[in-house]
Design a protein around this motif. Sequence first.
Motif, PDB file in Angstrom:
ATOM      1  N   THR A   1       0.820  -1.210   0.000  1.00 57.97           N
ATOM      2  CA  THR A   1       0.000   0.000   0.000  1.00 57.97           C
ATOM      3  C   THR A   1       0.847   1.250   0.000  1.00 57.97           C
ATOM      4  OG1 THR A   1      -0.100  -0.029   2.394  1.00 57.97           O
ATOM      5  CG2 THR A   1      -1.911  -1.087   1.241  1.00 57.97           C
ATOM      6  N   GLY A   2       1.846   1.310  -0.867  1.00 57.18           N
ATOM      7  CA  GLY A   2       2.500   2.583  -1.070  1.00 57.18           C
ATOM      8  C   GLY A   2       3.936   2.678  -0.614  1.00 57.18           C
TER       9      GLY A   2
ATOM     10  N   ALA B   1       5.952   6.112   2.837  1.00 59.04           N
ATOM     11  CA  ALA B   1       4.690   6.689   3.282  1.00 59.04           C
ATOM     12  C   ALA B   1       4.419   6.274   4.718  1.00 59.04           C
ATOM     13  CB  ALA B   1       3.552   6.232   2.377  1.00 59.04           C
TER      14      ALA B   1
ATOM     15  N   LEU C   1      -3.241  14.222  -1.666  1.00 63.02           N
ATOM     16  CA  LEU C   1      -3.257  12.876  -2.228  1.00 63.02           C
ATOM     17  C   LEU C   1      -3.048  11.895  -1.080  1.00 63.02           C
ATOM     18  CD1 LEU C   1      -0.998  13.489  -5.348  1.00 63.02           C
ATOM     19  CD2 LEU C   1      -3.492  13.486  -5.224  1.00 63.02           C
ATOM     20  N   TYR C   2      -3.632  10.695  -1.184  1.00 55.57           N
ATOM     21  CA  TYR C   2      -3.436   9.698  -0.135  1.00 55.57           C
ATOM     22  C   TYR C   2      -2.125   8.962  -0.392  1.00 55.57           C
ATOM     23  CZ  TYR C   2      -8.268  10.473   1.276  1.00 55.57           C
ATOM     24  OH  TYR C   2      -9.436  11.031   1.722  1.00 55.57           O
ATOM     25  N   PRO C   3      -1.208   8.996   0.583  1.00 58.35           N
ATOM     26  CA  PRO C   3       0.127   8.442   0.328  1.00 58.35           C
ATOM     27  C   PRO C   3       0.121   6.938   0.079  1.00 58.35           C
ATOM     28  CG  PRO C   3      -0.123   9.086   2.634  1.00 58.35           C
ATOM     29  CD  PRO C   3      -1.329   9.597   1.905  1.00 58.35           C
ATOM     30  N   TRP C   4      -0.939   6.242   0.525  1.00 58.44           N
ATOM     31  CA  TRP C   4      -0.966   4.791   0.345  1.00 58.44           C
ATOM     32  C   TRP C   4      -1.604   4.385  -0.980  1.00 58.44           C
ATOM     33  CZ3 TRP C   4      -3.459   7.458   4.254  1.00 58.44           C
ATOM     34  CH2 TRP C   4      -4.831   7.618   4.103  1.00 58.44           C
ATOM     35  N   ARG C   5      -2.006   5.358  -1.782  1.00 61.67           N
ATOM     36  CA  ARG C   5      -2.581   5.061  -3.089  1.00 61.67           C
ATOM     37  C   ARG C   5      -1.656   5.601  -4.171  1.00 61.67           C
ATOM     38  NH1 ARG C   5      -8.558   4.949  -4.015  1.00 61.67           N
ATOM     39  NH2 ARG C   5      -9.430   3.962  -2.179  1.00 61.67           N
TER      40      ARG C   5
ATOM     41  N   LEU D   1     -10.334   7.648  -6.512  1.00 61.40           N
ATOM     42  CA  LEU D   1     -10.994   7.721  -5.196  1.00 61.40           C
ATOM     43  C   LEU D   1     -12.435   8.245  -5.282  1.00 61.40           C
ATOM     44  CD1 LEU D   1     -10.754   7.531  -2.055  1.00 61.40           C
ATOM     45  CD2 LEU D   1     -10.012   9.897  -2.109  1.00 61.40           C
TER      46      LEU D   1
ATOM     47  N   TYR E   1       3.772   6.571  -6.857  1.00 62.90           N
ATOM     48  CA  TYR E   1       3.157   7.025  -5.606  1.00 62.90           C
ATOM     49  C   TYR E   1       3.381   8.516  -5.444  1.00 62.90           C
ATOM     50  CZ  TYR E   1       1.834   2.393  -4.220  1.00 62.90           C
ATOM     51  OH  TYR E   1       1.217   1.191  -4.176  1.00 62.90           O
TER      52      TYR E   1
ATOM     53  N   TRP F   1       4.726  10.446  -3.313  1.00 66.28           N
ATOM     54  CA  TRP F   1       6.053  10.919  -2.899  1.00 66.28           C
ATOM     55  C   TRP F   1       7.084  10.823  -4.015  1.00 66.28           C
ATOM     56  CZ3 TRP F   1       9.765   7.065  -2.969  1.00 66.28           C
ATOM     57  CH2 TRP F   1       9.296   5.742  -2.899  1.00 66.28           C
TER      58      TRP F   1
END
Lengths: 312, 283
Positions: free
Chosen positions: A303-304, A308, B114-118, B126, B158, B160
């Motif tokens: 998941t990233g 993160a 933004l969602y860091p896990w996506r 989303l 991602y 980042w």
Amino acid sequence: MTDVLAQARPAGLAGLGRLGGGRALPLATVLLAILALWYAGAVYLNAPQVIERFERAHQDWSSLDLVAAAWSMERPVLPAPDQVAMELKKTVFDTRITSKRSLVYHAWVTLSATLVGFVLGSLLGILLAVGVVHLRTLDRSLLPWIIASQTVPILAIAPMIVVVLGNLGLTGLLPKAIISMYLCFFPVAIGMVKGLRSPETLQLDLMRTYSAGAAQVFWKLRWPASLPFLFASLKVAVAISLVGAIVGELPTGAVAGLGARLLTGSYYGQTVQIWAALVMASLLGMALVFAVGLAERLTLRATGGAVAGADR
Amino acid sequence: MTEGAVAEGLRADQPSRRDATGQAAETIITMRELSLSFRTAEQPVHALSEVSLDIARGDFVSLIGPSGCGKTTLLRVIADLERASAGRITVNGLSPEANRLARGYGYVFQAPALYPWRNVERNLQLPLEIIGLPKEERAARARRYLEMVGLSGFEKKYPWQLSGGMQQRVSIARALSFEPKLLLMDEPFGALDEITRDKLNVELLELWARTGKTVVFVTHSIPEAVFLSTRIVVMSPRPGRVTRIIDCARLPRERNLDLRETPEFLEIAHEVREGLRAGHSYD
């Protein structure tokens, strides 16, 4: 510094290499220092008994004799590391694991209670946190009790739990698992309350602009945002869950488990057996924490990536 | 004074509110004497005071003013992230809440959020997941809108791994992905360097021309407001209010960065600066 560099690597499994590479030398150094201290301590603590024995036998002895005898007593105050290692080898590898003398058997008994307690405690902790985060009344009414529950000394309450559950006809694994659960739900609940509250106002506003429902906000935002917090608290929880299972075995006169092993060892002055059980318990704890850490890396990689996770 | 200025602004504004066919353009947002006060420990803070404003379909309206003038609050009221304490407002003919529930606008925040896990693709999907679009449709939309903001090939990255400008482009694509008629942008380029900001300004105008969205854009940069807008709403603080509305019909709709050297551009920029100064001297 190595830590920071390893975190910056995207692949989660890169962390595994870290154990082999940069950390091996410092770890080995500390291990050697501990062993040296241990051997020295064994001589110091066992010497009075050894000297007394020599003198009762009217025997001449050199300091070399003293050291050799101090490291090979049958019931030493502090056994030497190699004695503990031999006991471990005997009870782990040279005994059938179905035997009551096998440390693997006792470790399994404790481990099963630990795992049941850990799973139940984690679920309870997560559920409590979800309730506390979503319902204002629970936040006010429940959180103080959750904290108060941990100020009760577990050594005092463990026998009570065992007695009460015994009267209800529940014996064996379950009372121990419940003591484990009682200890380990706490860090999970506290960690998850923090984790589920970690999304920023901005991210919550974003969900609001999409008119997302409460369930969608939970599963698409709060839950994934809380995962790094969850794993951090699970590592603490699994370690104290093991402590809970062992403590649960002490007051019950349990016949099996690492706690029982510690208890019988101290009845009969079998210090080597006690130390072997202690080493086994700590190895078990390390393995459990490592397993949670591995699950964390795999989840965060899926998941990233680790970055993160490390940032949050 | 305030009311007079607003009324004057509205009047001066009327003749130019026509679309390409010469018809009076449809009004998409109507605000009448909108006020909002926050209660604090000491005294209520008047974030918005009697704001009246119409925004027509296809317009690019910038809200400009110093910090505390209520420009972001006004945008949040349109988005139903804040509730006005007095006055009337309709968005797409609905109350702000009904319009939000109908997913009638896309909102771009100052931070990309933004969602860091996506990864990029899943961040873009989303809102589509929340709306409940089927998987194929979500993937197709993600491809289409990533291409529109020039980020094809970055689907699996991602957040980042992207620069700030790229992250903000993803967030714009995300706001467009569920195809709202109205785009609300709260200083979307405020955190970016000047060069990136210029580039994204040009891209945003192209997007606006291609999609025909109505845009309400909050900024505190005069050149940015003049370059982008069909109308500029000048606001001033304590209490937050509209002091002047400046029409940019003098500028062509097709614009490039050279426009900023033209006398018309400088003239409008001057008017905006005057408006801001007038708002300050009011204090």
